[in-house]
Write an enzyme that holds these catalytic residues in place. Structure first.
Site, PDB file in Angstrom:
ATOM      1  CB  THR A  10      -0.951   0.019   1.211  1.00 24.33           C
ATOM      2  OG1 THR A  10      -0.193   0.239   2.413  1.00 24.33           O
ATOM      3  CG2 THR A  10      -1.747  -1.268   1.329  1.00 24.33           C
ATOM      4  CB  SER A  12       3.844   0.996  -3.326  1.00 26.51           C
ATOM      5  OG  SER A  12       2.635   0.575  -3.912  1.00 26.51           O
ATOM      6  CB  THR A  13       2.918   6.239  -6.001  1.00 28.20           C
ATOM      7  OG1 THR A  13       2.417   6.996  -4.901  1.00 28.20           O
ATOM      8  CG2 THR A  13       1.810   5.421  -6.629  1.00 28.20           C
ATOM      9  CB  SER A  14       6.462   8.353  -3.057  1.00 27.08           C
ATOM     10  OG  SER A  14       5.609   8.268  -1.925  1.00 27.08           O
ATOM     11  N   GLY A  15       8.791   6.784  -2.047  1.00 22.28           N
ATOM     12  CA  GLY A  15       9.520   6.451  -0.817  1.00 22.28           C
ATOM     13  C   GLY A  15       9.743   4.972  -0.552  1.00 22.28           C
ATOM     14  N   GLY A  17       7.678   2.568   0.249  1.00 23.65           N
ATOM     15  CA  GLY A  17       6.754   1.633  -0.411  1.00 23.65           C
ATOM     16  C   GLY A  17       7.220   1.290  -1.813  1.00 23.65           C
ATOM     17  CB  SER A 138       7.678   4.910  12.832  1.00 23.18           C
ATOM     18  OG  SER A 138       8.662   5.865  13.148  1.00 23.18           O
ATOM     19  CE1 TYR A 151       4.430   8.386  10.869  1.00 22.63           C
ATOM     20  CE2 TYR A 151       6.121   8.643  12.538  1.00 22.63           C
ATOM     21  CZ  TYR A 151       5.702   8.121  11.338  1.00 22.63           C
ATOM     22  OH  TYR A 151       6.553   7.323  10.611  1.00 22.63           O
TER      23      TYR A 151
END
Ligand code: NAD
Length: 259
Positions: A10, A12-15, A17, A138, A151
């Protein structure tokens, strides 16, 4: 290691992921990437298609109806072997300024999205006696950040969710673990650091060195982890090699937390 495995990552278009999707593809998995806009998902599918079999599903997974739609589409592709709940939101904001509504958005985005997908896919993994669920939490989930309390609280919840779900896997070959990255050099983080360095008139290397001395004095690596370093840990935990690791919270934070 991962041929014939179907994986969903999920956000996953950046970073991180995106890095996980790439590493899973390189290990032979068939990968479903997800993002919130058609353009970004299509671009990523095109970018990664040379690495293996990749599908894209557009869905805002903080929303129940879009999550259901994604689940239907995944099920059409086959049985899911690897579920990676990676998406997450974070913002620096003083505790007293965070509204009830914003707290709910944090929970919907960082926790309930993973709850819904686990509720859909874990039972069938248990029925087939094979599967991996990984929740990207995290370091902040065990060492809360004062300026990012919502967060930190949601990441702590994800660690707890993973431990709870792992209890349901007792005696099976399914595992549920969380991964706890520390500071990781994504495009988003790089943009922030470059801006902050420029504001102080320092070069990026010196600024980063000072940043770790001042803000992460306990870090043993005194640098950001790379996306690849986080993704390789996730990929190991998604693989059959990790079969005796269940209910754990795997830190990839360069030794910031020592207990
Ligand atoms: P990122 O912003 O590049 O990735 C987060 C992804 O989640 C984005 O692609 C975003 O579009 C997606 N996303 C957010 N809300 C979504 C929604 N409602 N539906 C679908 N997708 C959604 O940042 P990243 O650093 O790569 O973060 C990935 C994960 O790693 C997050 O869970 C983050 O909390 C965790 N993490 C990152 C760091 C770090 O230093 N970068 C450290 C610890 C943990």
């Amino acid at each position: 290691q991962l041929s014939n495995k179907l994986a969903l990552v999920t956000g996953s278009t950046s970073g991180i992921g995106k890095g996980i999707a790439e590493t899973l593809l390189k290990e032979g998995a068939e990968v479903i990437v997800n993002g919130r806009t058609e353009e970004r998902v299509n671009n990523l599918v095109e970018e990664l298609s040379s690495l293996g079999k990749v599908h894209g599903i557009v869905a805002d997974l903080s929303k129940a109806d879009e999550s259901e739609k994604l689940v239907d589409e995944v099920k059409k592709l086959g049985n899911l072997d690897i579920l990676i709940n990676n998406m997450g939101m974070f913002e620096v904001k003083a505790f007293e300024e965070v509204t009830d509504e914003e707290w709910m958005t944090y929970f919907q985005t960082n926790v309930v999205s993973a709850v819904r997908l686990s509720r859909q896919f874990l039972p069938e993994m248990l029925a087939r006696d094979t599967g991996r669920v990984l929740n990207i939490a995290s370091e902040a989930g065990v060492k809360p950040l004062a300026q990012m309390i919502p967060y930190s609280v949601t990441k702590s919840s994800l660690i707890s969710l993973s431990r709870g779900l792992a209890e349901l896997t007792k005696g099976t070959n399914v595992t549920v673990n969380s991964v706890l990255p520390g500071p990781t050099w994504t495009d988003g983080v790089a943009g922030f650091m470059k801006g902050a360095a420029a504001e102080e008139g320092k070069d990026l290397e010196k600024f980063t060195e000072d940043y770790f001395k001042d803000n992460e004095p306990t870090s043993l690596i005194q640098r950001f982890a790379t996306v690849e370093e986080v993704a390789s840990t996730v990929t190991f935990l998604a693989s059959p090699l990790s079969s005796a690791i269940n209910g754990s919270a795997q830190r990839v934070e360069g030794g910031i937390i020592r207990s």
